[in-house]
Enzyme design. Structure first.
Site, PDB file in Angstrom:
ATOM      1  N   LYS A 246     -46.650 -45.562  14.591  1.00  0.00           N
ATOM      2  CA  LYS A 246     -45.812 -45.300  15.752  1.00  0.00           C
ATOM      3  C   LYS A 246     -45.788 -43.795  16.037  1.00  0.00           C
ATOM      4  O   LYS A 246     -46.237 -43.357  17.074  1.00  0.00           O
ATOM      5  CB  LYS A 246     -44.372 -45.791  15.538  1.00  0.00           C
ATOM      6  CG  LYS A 246     -44.152 -47.243  15.051  1.00  0.00           C
ATOM      7  CD  LYS A 246     -45.009 -48.261  15.639  1.00  0.00           C
ATOM      8  CE  LYS A 246     -44.882 -49.713  15.248  1.00  0.00           C
ATOM      9  NZ  LYS A 246     -43.862 -50.226  14.407  1.00  0.00           N
TER      10      LYS A 246
ATOM     11  N   ASP B 225     -35.257 -47.945   7.813  1.00  0.00           N
ATOM     12  CA  ASP B 225     -36.593 -48.211   8.343  1.00  0.00           C
ATOM     13  C   ASP B 225     -36.769 -47.314   9.561  1.00  0.00           C
ATOM     14  O   ASP B 225     -36.321 -47.636  10.660  1.00  0.00           O
ATOM     15  CB  ASP B 225     -36.721 -49.691   8.731  1.00  0.00           C
ATOM     16  CG  ASP B 225     -38.049 -50.000   9.418  1.00  0.00           C
ATOM     17  OD1 ASP B 225     -38.864 -49.077   9.598  1.00  0.00           O
ATOM     18  OD2 ASP B 225     -38.259 -51.183   9.773  1.00  0.00           O
TER      19      ASP B 225
ATOM     20  N   TRP C 251     -36.679 -56.293  13.864  1.00  0.00           N
ATOM     21  CA  TRP C 251     -37.124 -55.694  12.598  1.00  0.00           C
ATOM     22  C   TRP C 251     -36.051 -55.817  11.532  1.00  0.00           C
ATOM     23  O   TRP C 251     -36.356 -56.072  10.367  1.00  0.00           O
ATOM     24  CB  TRP C 251     -37.588 -54.258  12.807  1.00  0.00           C
ATOM     25  CG  TRP C 251     -38.830 -54.199  13.635  1.00  0.00           C
ATOM     26  CD1 TRP C 251     -38.976 -53.646  14.877  1.00  0.00           C
ATOM     27  CD2 TRP C 251     -40.121 -54.777  13.308  1.00  0.00           C
ATOM     28  NE1 TRP C 251     -40.265 -53.829  15.333  1.00  0.00           N
ATOM     29  CE2 TRP C 251     -40.980 -54.514  14.396  1.00  0.00           C
ATOM     30  CE3 TRP C 251     -40.618 -55.480  12.215  1.00  0.00           C
ATOM     31  CZ2 TRP C 251     -42.322 -54.935  14.413  1.00  0.00           C
ATOM     32  CZ3 TRP C 251     -41.953 -55.903  12.230  1.00  0.00           C
ATOM     33  CH2 TRP C 251     -42.784 -55.626  13.317  1.00  0.00           C
TER      34      TRP C 251
END
Ligand SMILES: *Cc1c(COP(=O)(O)O)cnc(C)c1O
Length: 360
Positions: free
Chosen positions: A196, A172, A102
């Protein structure tokens, strides 16, 4: 079929209480004669739902008054572009920590808008740890410092908050938000895709300090301007109303369960169940450095990868689903977000022991 234990990394398990409440209210929300899905986003019922969701999130996370809370669309992936578009603020370079898949995507996107200084990287060891801050090469002229406190794929979590002085810190938090208390005032901006640890896919939460708004790069589309979204209270266009409603139910539930301090206790207990067992056996292995073992995403490998398929088959037969690891890591990955009950983790550990006994 009874509910299974869903170890998916995202979209992921949601609290059963929330699903049941949503079911009960699906057709007729609180006697108003329509579903939340059918409400005008400018009507008083929906406006109330969104305002309550924001208020509950503010309370849960202790978000200071000088921060805006935005409910956007486009996922965390859109934030990879929106962050540089909004936060470069006339500067030409930003700092990024590289701890996994990511981070890499965020870095790649940021390079479209300016230069990127990678302050440190753990790519040398297959992203199995996070470099200590003492190893970071921070640039005083950077517009901001970006990092990924929990790499969902590698299962690498950073439990300390980086010190970046006057340079705004950007995180993030897609897969770690709401899993433990954190000091929002240490951040310039926090973002997270909802699927999530918050709610259904389609909502992206952005928490941003007000003084960072209003200096977008030339050509920034209106929809991607945080200030436009903040001024319009996330209603510049139609927001993802149903997803925000479900997220609001999750926030309310977490409050009644004792908030994020309580979540952290439970999450530590759940993670320890798994990691303690991984440490006690040679049949399975955790590839992540101990101090960076994620409490949310637990990758592990079997001694012999040839047994992976059989392991997954047996797990499925017991209702333990979505354990296959990401293709870039291999092996298994158990995502154990807030909504995964401790019983689910225990059932997984019991199965792992059984499998070891019959195959070890
Ligand atoms: C899932 C994830 C993303 C991508 O989220 P989308 O909502 O699919 O864009 C980005 N960063 C992290 C840390 C993630 O876990």
């Amino acid at each position: 079929m009874e509910r299974i234990y869903n170890f998916s990394a995202g979209p992921a398990v949601l609290p059963r209480d929330v699903l049941e409440q949503a079911r009960d209210e699906l057709v007729n929300w609180q006697g108003c004669g329509m579903s939340v899905m059918e409400m005008s986003h400018r009507g008083k019922e929906y406006m109330g739902i969104q305002a309550q969701a924001e208020a509950d999130l503010r309370e849960l996370m202790g978000i200071p008054g000088n921060y805006k809370v935005l409910f956007l669309q486009g996922g965390a992936t859109s934030q990879f572009a929106m962050v540089p578009m909004n936060l470069l603020r006339g500067k030409t370079t930003a700092d990024y920590l590289n701890t996994g898949e990511w981070s890499k995507k965020a870095i790649k996107e940021a390079k479209k808008f300016g230069s990127v200084n990678v302050v440190a990287s753990s790519e040398d060891k297959n992203f199995s740890y996070a470099p200590a801050q003492s190893a970071w090469n921070l640039n005083k002229d950077a517009a901001y410092v970006h990092y990924t406190p929990n790499e969902t794929i590698g299962g690498v979590e950073i439990f300390w908050t980086p010190e970046t002085g006057d340079v705004p810190l950007v995180a993030d938090m897609s897969s770690t938000i709401l899993s433990r208390p954190m000091d929002v005032s240490k951040y310039g901006l926090i973002y997270a895709g909802a699927q999530k640890n918050i709610g259904p896919a389609g909502v992206t939460v952005v928490i941003v300090r007000e003084d960072l708004l209003g200096q977008t790069v030339a050509g920034t589309p209106t929809m991607f301007d945080y200030k436009v979204q903040a001024d319009a209270e996330s209603m510049y266009n139609t927001p993802p109303t149903y997803g925000i409603y479900i997220a609001g139910l999750v926030f309310k539930l977490l409050k009644t369960k004792g908030g994020l301090a309580e979540m952290e206790k439970v999450n530590i207990a759940k993670a320890n169940l798994l990691y303690d067992y991984l440490d006690a056996t040679n049949f399975y292995n955790s590839p992540v450095a101990k101090e960076n073992r994620s409490r949310m995403n637990v990758p592990f490998t079997l001694k012999d990868a040839a047994m992976d398929e059989e392991f997954l088959k047996g797990a499925k037969a017991r209702g333990l689903m979505q354990l296959k690891g990401h293709r870039s890591v291999g092996g298994m990955r158990a995502s154990i977000y807030n909504a995964m009950p401790v019983e689910g983790v225990q059932a997984l550990v019991d199965y792992m022991k059984e499998f070891e006994k019959s195959h070890g």
